[in-house]
Design a protein around this motif. Structure first.
Motif, PDB file in Angstrom:
ATOM      1  N   HIS A   1      -9.591  -5.213 -29.309  1.00 52.24           N
ATOM      2  CA  HIS A   1      -9.197  -3.883 -28.858  1.00 52.24           C
ATOM      3  C   HIS A   1      -9.047  -3.763 -27.339  1.00 52.24           C
ATOM      4  O   HIS A   1      -8.535  -2.758 -26.858  1.00 52.24           O
ATOM      5  CB  HIS A   1     -10.230  -2.852 -29.338  1.00 52.24           C
ATOM      6  N   LEU A   2      -9.486  -4.757 -26.595  1.00 58.62           N
ATOM      7  CA  LEU A   2      -9.475  -4.679 -25.135  1.00 58.62           C
ATOM      8  C   LEU A   2      -8.819  -5.917 -24.545  1.00 58.62           C
ATOM      9  O   LEU A   2      -9.219  -7.042 -24.848  1.00 58.62           O
ATOM     10  CB  LEU A   2     -10.898  -4.543 -24.592  1.00 58.62           C
ATOM     11  N   ASN A   3      -7.812  -5.686 -23.719  1.00 54.76           N
ATOM     12  CA  ASN A   3      -7.165  -6.771 -22.995  1.00 54.76           C
ATOM     13  C   ASN A   3      -7.245  -6.484 -21.498  1.00 54.76           C
ATOM     14  O   ASN A   3      -7.035  -5.349 -21.069  1.00 54.76           O
ATOM     15  CB  ASN A   3      -5.701  -6.913 -23.412  1.00 54.76           C
ATOM     16  N   ILE A   4      -7.550  -7.497 -20.734  1.00 52.48           N
ATOM     17  CA  ILE A   4      -7.557  -7.367 -19.283  1.00 52.48           C
ATOM     18  C   ILE A   4      -6.674  -8.461 -18.694  1.00 52.48           C
ATOM     19  O   ILE A   4      -6.414  -9.493 -19.331  1.00 52.48           O
ATOM     20  CB  ILE A   4      -8.975  -7.464 -18.681  1.00 52.48           C
ATOM     21  N   GLY A   5      -6.195  -8.217 -17.498  1.00 55.05           N
ATOM     22  CA  GLY A   5      -5.343  -9.211 -16.875  1.00 55.05           C
ATOM     23  C   GLY A   5      -5.167  -8.952 -15.400  1.00 55.05           C
ATOM     24  O   GLY A   5      -5.644  -7.948 -14.854  1.00 55.05           O
ATOM     25  N   ALA A   6      -4.467  -9.856 -14.756  1.00 58.95           N
ATOM     26  CA  ALA A   6      -4.209  -9.737 -13.321  1.00 58.95           C
ATOM     27  C   ALA A   6      -2.960 -10.525 -12.981  1.00 58.95           C
ATOM     28  O   ALA A   6      -2.581 -11.471 -13.695  1.00 58.95           O
ATOM     29  CB  ALA A   6      -5.397 -10.239 -12.509  1.00 58.95           C
ATOM     30  N   GLU A   7      -2.310 -10.130 -11.914  1.00 63.58           N
ATOM     31  CA  GLU A   7      -1.190 -10.898 -11.381  1.00 63.58           C
ATOM     32  C   GLU A   7      -1.247 -10.868  -9.862  1.00 63.58           C
ATOM     33  O   GLU A   7      -1.741  -9.905  -9.262  1.00 63.58           O
ATOM     34  CB  GLU A   7       0.146 -10.378 -11.886  1.00 63.58           C
ATOM     35  N   TYR A   8      -0.727 -11.939  -9.271  1.00 68.43           N
ATOM     36  CA  TYR A   8      -0.764 -12.069  -7.815  1.00 68.43           C
ATOM     37  C   TYR A   8       0.549 -12.674  -7.351  1.00 68.43           C
ATOM     38  O   TYR A   8       1.055 -13.639  -7.938  1.00 68.43           O
ATOM     39  CB  TYR A   8      -1.925 -12.957  -7.386  1.00 68.43           C
ATOM     40  N   HIS A   9       1.122 -12.080  -6.290  1.00 64.31           N
ATOM     41  CA  HIS A   9       2.380 -12.546  -5.720  1.00 64.31           C
ATOM     42  C   HIS A   9       2.156 -12.894  -4.251  1.00 64.31           C
ATOM     43  O   HIS A   9       1.477 -12.155  -3.530  1.00 64.31           O
ATOM     44  CB  HIS A   9       3.456 -11.464  -5.799  1.00 64.31           C
ATOM     45  N   ALA A  10       2.761 -13.978  -3.826  1.00 59.81           N
ATOM     46  CA  ALA A  10       2.706 -14.363  -2.414  1.00 59.81           C
ATOM     47  C   ALA A  10       4.053 -14.934  -2.010  1.00 59.81           C
ATOM     48  O   ALA A  10       4.596 -15.804  -2.708  1.00 59.81           O
ATOM     49  CB  ALA A  10       1.598 -15.383  -2.165  1.00 59.81           C
ATOM     50  N   THR A  11       4.589 -14.444  -0.899  1.00 64.50           N
ATOM     51  CA  THR A  11       5.905 -14.889  -0.427  1.00 64.50           C
ATOM     52  C   THR A  11       5.840 -15.169   1.069  1.00 64.50           C
ATOM     53  O   THR A  11       5.233 -14.410   1.826  1.00 64.50           O
ATOM     54  CB  THR A  11       6.981 -13.816  -0.693  1.00 64.50           C
ATOM     55  N   ASN A  12       6.470 -16.257   1.468  1.00 61.33           N
ATOM     56  CA  ASN A  12       6.668 -16.571   2.884  1.00 61.33           C
ATOM     57  C   ASN A  12       8.085 -17.107   3.042  1.00 61.33           C
ATOM     58  O   ASN A  12       8.459 -18.077   2.373  1.00 61.33           O
ATOM     59  CB  ASN A  12       5.670 -17.617   3.375  1.00 61.33           C
TER      60      ASN A  12
ATOM     61  N   GLY B   1      -0.387  -7.611  -5.678  1.00 63.24           N
ATOM     62  CA  GLY B   1      -0.986  -7.967  -6.947  1.00 63.24           C
ATOM     63  C   GLY B   1      -1.410  -6.746  -7.727  1.00 63.24           C
ATOM     64  O   GLY B   1      -1.286  -5.602  -7.275  1.00 63.24           O
ATOM     65  N   ALA B   2      -1.919  -7.009  -8.919  1.00 63.34           N
ATOM     66  CA  ALA B   2      -2.377  -5.935  -9.797  1.00 63.34           C
ATOM     67  C   ALA B   2      -3.481  -6.469 -10.695  1.00 63.34           C
ATOM     68  O   ALA B   2      -3.464  -7.638 -11.102  1.00 63.34           O
ATOM     69  CB  ALA B   2      -1.229  -5.396 -10.639  1.00 63.34           C
ATOM     70  N   VAL B   3      -4.429  -5.606 -10.980  1.00 66.02           N
ATOM     71  CA  VAL B   3      -5.453  -5.852 -11.990  1.00 66.02           C
ATOM     72  C   VAL B   3      -5.300  -4.748 -13.025  1.00 66.02           C
ATOM     73  O   VAL B   3      -5.215  -3.569 -12.661  1.00 66.02           O
ATOM     74  CB  VAL B   3      -6.872  -5.839 -11.387  1.00 66.02           C
ATOM     75  N   PHE B   4      -5.231  -5.100 -14.300  1.00 63.72           N
ATOM     76  CA  PHE B   4      -4.894  -4.101 -15.312  1.00 63.72           C
ATOM     77  C   PHE B   4      -5.704  -4.313 -16.587  1.00 63.72           C
ATOM     78  O   PHE B   4      -6.233  -5.407 -16.845  1.00 63.72           O
ATOM     79  CB  PHE B   4      -3.394  -4.145 -15.628  1.00 63.72           C
TER      80      PHE B   4
ATOM     81  N   LEU C   1      -4.882  -1.332 -10.931  1.00 58.53           N
ATOM     82  CA  LEU C   1      -5.056  -1.260  -9.479  1.00 58.53           C
ATOM     83  C   LEU C   1      -3.993  -2.150  -8.857  1.00 58.53           C
ATOM     84  O   LEU C   1      -3.929  -3.345  -9.163  1.00 58.53           O
ATOM     85  CB  LEU C   1      -6.448  -1.730  -9.068  1.00 58.53           C
ATOM     86  N   THR C   2      -3.121  -1.591  -8.035  1.00 56.98           N
ATOM     87  CA  THR C   2      -2.076  -2.368  -7.385  1.00 56.98           C
ATOM     88  C   THR C   2      -2.275  -2.355  -5.873  1.00 56.98           C
ATOM     89  O   THR C   2      -2.771  -1.376  -5.310  1.00 56.98           O
ATOM     90  CB  THR C   2      -0.677  -1.814  -7.708  1.00 56.98           C
ATOM     91  N   PHE C   3      -1.882  -3.429  -5.234  1.00 59.38           N
ATOM     92  CA  PHE C   3      -1.948  -3.501  -3.775  1.00 59.38           C
ATOM     93  C   PHE C   3      -0.733  -4.269  -3.264  1.00 59.38           C
ATOM     94  O   PHE C   3      -0.246  -5.204  -3.904  1.00 59.38           O
ATOM     95  CB  PHE C   3      -3.244  -4.173  -3.305  1.00 59.38           C
TER      96      PHE C   3
END
Length: 662
Positions: free
Chosen positions: A165-176, A191-194, A210-212
């Motif tokens: 019943h519960l899913n958690i996840g995260a993503e992270y982006h980095a660009t140069n 990134g985001a934590v969801f 949570l996005t930043f």
């Protein structure tokens, strides 16, 4: 070889020797261990694939509970840069991540308080764009573009079910990226934590994220050489040409955005709920009564910095050396909705009614202002669906209290599915009354200053009619749109008939009178055996083309060959060609981060731009190889989309993504 066979036989015999001496009392234990091993091997034999991972999004959860299959295809995988999406092209400063604006006319249908900063908007990761997963197997993905090239783009994401019943996840982006000319570097960290929780009864849903974002675009003020593409010297490397802003390290000029947001949505299904596809992975929950609350807090900061004298007139005339402009916006939003659906148990016909109330609290501050605003909006929609043939909808959003009192958006559309052979059509219309964005009303920047009391801008009124038709059987899609806009708001350079240096590059918000725009978009895809030709043509005609600063014609064509190599690699190899007619190209106000119509109104020559590319899929891996602006080696040497800022030269890029399901 015979010696190896003998050694292998001895090892096998040695491994079996303990069984030859097993005691009778151990037989039951051995049998039990054997059964356990078989069961373990049976579990281990499951090969997890993309079908065990599904996702949803906020727009879907506002209507029902439905998940979608994970996209594992390599179609359009080569378009890694959001500036260069062929279906939504831009004008920009010539390198990945730098300021950009839509090439074609695309109206903003939002109402209420808006900052007006859009130059880096395409690279923001927002709460609305986050995906929420339902993963029987742990899902992760790695994505990278560049490696030994100038653009280094990296993305990683992970999602896992803690329980069913519960899913958690995260993503992270980095660009140069280094860019091509001096001081075109861009970097971002975002990134985001969801999380997504669905109760065992399937009535309660909670999603949060949570996005930043930190986006950092270096500004070079354009190059000094206005005839760069006539250079006949042997060394035509972009880095050899001096730029107007050449500060480095601590004195590097830049526009930087910081954006952080926390979002939470709770919804509960009351009364009867209807299910489609049972409890399977593609199961759907259709509620009859929904109460929901969305809450979010967001902080945006916009910075501009430079620390050098303006020796080459990149800015309006002033003696400023160090500039450190900051604009900060904090907002808290609470949105309450109630939805009612009336349908038969066969789900073919459905009526819906939705009512909502949204309250926004806004804190705005810059070098001189520190103000608090709020808006209260009432929302509602009604709709009726006749089976899968006709879908009628009407929605209304009206701000009834606050700074942007009187803003509204009324919208209606009808979808008609004629048949699989004949196709689908949509008839739509909307009426919008919108306040000018904040940057048009108040600016306290080092080089640009104006106040809403002095400008007294009116609301922007837009009337729209649209008709679209699509037929997947013949690969055709078309859309006709008509816009009537009153008080269209844009930036223009101050009138300066005497060419006084004191007024050069000074911009001001301006409103046009009534203007009309007709926009026609046609897509037609052809296929002959393994060969494909995809086409898109956009025609725009207005009585104020110079004000809109958009081309009359834009075309995109993609010719490619698609096949599967040895039943292992699914691939496409082809070429793209895009072209737009000349138009009065805007200039760019650096410290305001805004495009504006200048007094010169130059129409730069335009040319077809040719890209070659290859995309492929091998099991869980997607990859692409592209060579962009390949025709630079023939003609032309280069081109512009923004005055004084040459576009990128020819370049090669490679990218890969790898998905994991365990």
């Amino acid at each position: 070889m015979s010696i190896l066979k003998r050694l292998l036989f001895v090892l096998v015999l040695f491994s079996l020797s303990p069984k030859l001496y097993a005691q009778v009392e151990d037989e039951f234990s051995s049998a039990l261990d054997s059964a356990r091993n078989k069961e373990d091997n049976k579990k281990d034999s499951v090969v997890f694939t993309a079908k065990y991972v599904r996702y949803t999004n906020l727009a879907t959860l506002k209507r029902l509970t439905r998940t979608y299959a994970l996209d594992t295809s390599h179609v359009n995988f080569q378009y890694y840069n959001k500036q260069n999406l062929p279906w939504n092209p831009t004008i920009n400063l010539g390198s990945y991540g730098l300021a950009s604006r839509d090439l074609l006319f695309n109206p903003n249908k939002s109402i209420g308080f808006q900052s007006g900063y859009h130059a880096l908007e395409r690279y923001l990761l927002t709460s609305d764009s986050v995906q929420y997963f339902r993963a029987r197997a742990r899902f992760s993905e790695l994505y990278a573009v560049g490696f030994f090239f100038d653009d280094q783009v990296f993305k990683a994401r992970l999602a896992q079910n803690i329980n069913p019943h519960l899913n958690i996840g995260a993503e992270y982006h980095a660009t140069n990226t280094d860019g091509y000319y001096n001081n075109q570097a861009y970097s971002d960290r975002k990134g985001a934590v969801f999380a997504w929780y669905e109760s065992p009864s399937k009535r309660y849903n909670l999603v949060s994220n949570l996005t930043f974002n930190t986006l950092d675009a270096t500004e070079n003020g354009s190059i000094l050489n206005d005839t760069v593409f006539r250079d006949t010297s042997d060394n035509t490397s972009p880095s050899r040409y001096p730029v107007k802003l050449n500060g480095t390290q601590a004195n590097r000029p830049f526009n930087k955005w910081k954006d952080m947001a926390l979002f939470l949505r709770q919804s509960y299904y009351l009364g009867r709920i209807d299910t489609v596809n049972g409890n399977g992975p593609d199961g759907e929950i259709h509620p009859t009564n929904v109460v929901a609350h969305n809450s979010s807090i967001r902080q945006q900061k916009f910075f501009f910095f430079k620390n050098q004298a303006d020796l080459y007139n990149a800015f309006p005339s002033d003696s400023l050396v160090r500039v450190d402009d900051t604009t900060k916006i904090t907002s808290i939003t609470n949105d309450f909705t109630y939805s009612f659906f009336l349908r038969g148990r066969n789900l073919k016909n459905e009526a819906k009614v939705e009512l909502g109330f949204q309250n926004d609290l806004i804190w705005y501050s810059d070098s001189l202002m520190n103000n608090f605003y709020q808006n209260s909006m009432v929302k509602g929609s009604i709709g009726y669906k006749f089976s899968d043939k006709v879908d009628l909808n009407f929605a209304a959003n009206q701000i009834v209290l606050g700074r942007n009192f009187g803003d509204f958006l009324y919208e209606a559309y009808a979808d008609v599915h004629l048949s699989d052979v004949i196709g689908k059509l949509r008839i739509g219309a909307y009426s919008q009354n919108k306040s000018p964005e904040m940057i048009f009303q108040n600016a306290n920047l080092s080089y640009h200053n104006w106040r809403e009391e002095d400008l007294n801008l009116d609301k922007i009124k837009t009337q729209n009619l649209s008709f679209s038709y699509s037929n997947s059987k013949i690969g055709f899609s078309g859309k006709a749109e008509y816009f009537l806009i009153n008080n269209y708001t844009y930036f223009r350079e101050l009138e300066n008939p005497s060419n006084d240096i004191l007024f050069a590059r000074q911009i001001k918000p301006t409103q046009a009178g009534n203007l009309n725009l007709l926009k026609l978009t046609v897509g037609q895809n052809f296929k002959f055996r393994k060969f494909h030709l995809d086409n898109m043509v956009v025609y725009q005609k207005s009585d104020a083309m110079d004000v809109l600063a958009t081309p009359e014609l834009y075309t995109f064509h993609s010719l490619y060959y698609a096949n599967i190599l040895y039943n292992v690699m699914d691939f496409r190899i082809g070429m793209d060609v895009k072209f737009n007619t000349p138009f009065k190209t805007p200039s760019y106000a650096i410290n305001a981060g805004q495009f504006y119509n200048d007094n010169v109104g130059i129409e730069f020559s335009t040319y077809p731009i040719v890209d070659f590319w290859l995309t492929a899929n091998i099991d869980r891996v997607n990859l692409f190889l592209s060579y962009n602006f390949a025709n630079q080696h023939i003609y032309p040497n280069g081109y512009y989309t923004v005055r004084r800022y040459p576009m990128n030269p020819a370049f090669l890029r490679f990218g890969v993504s790898w998905k994991f399901y365990d």
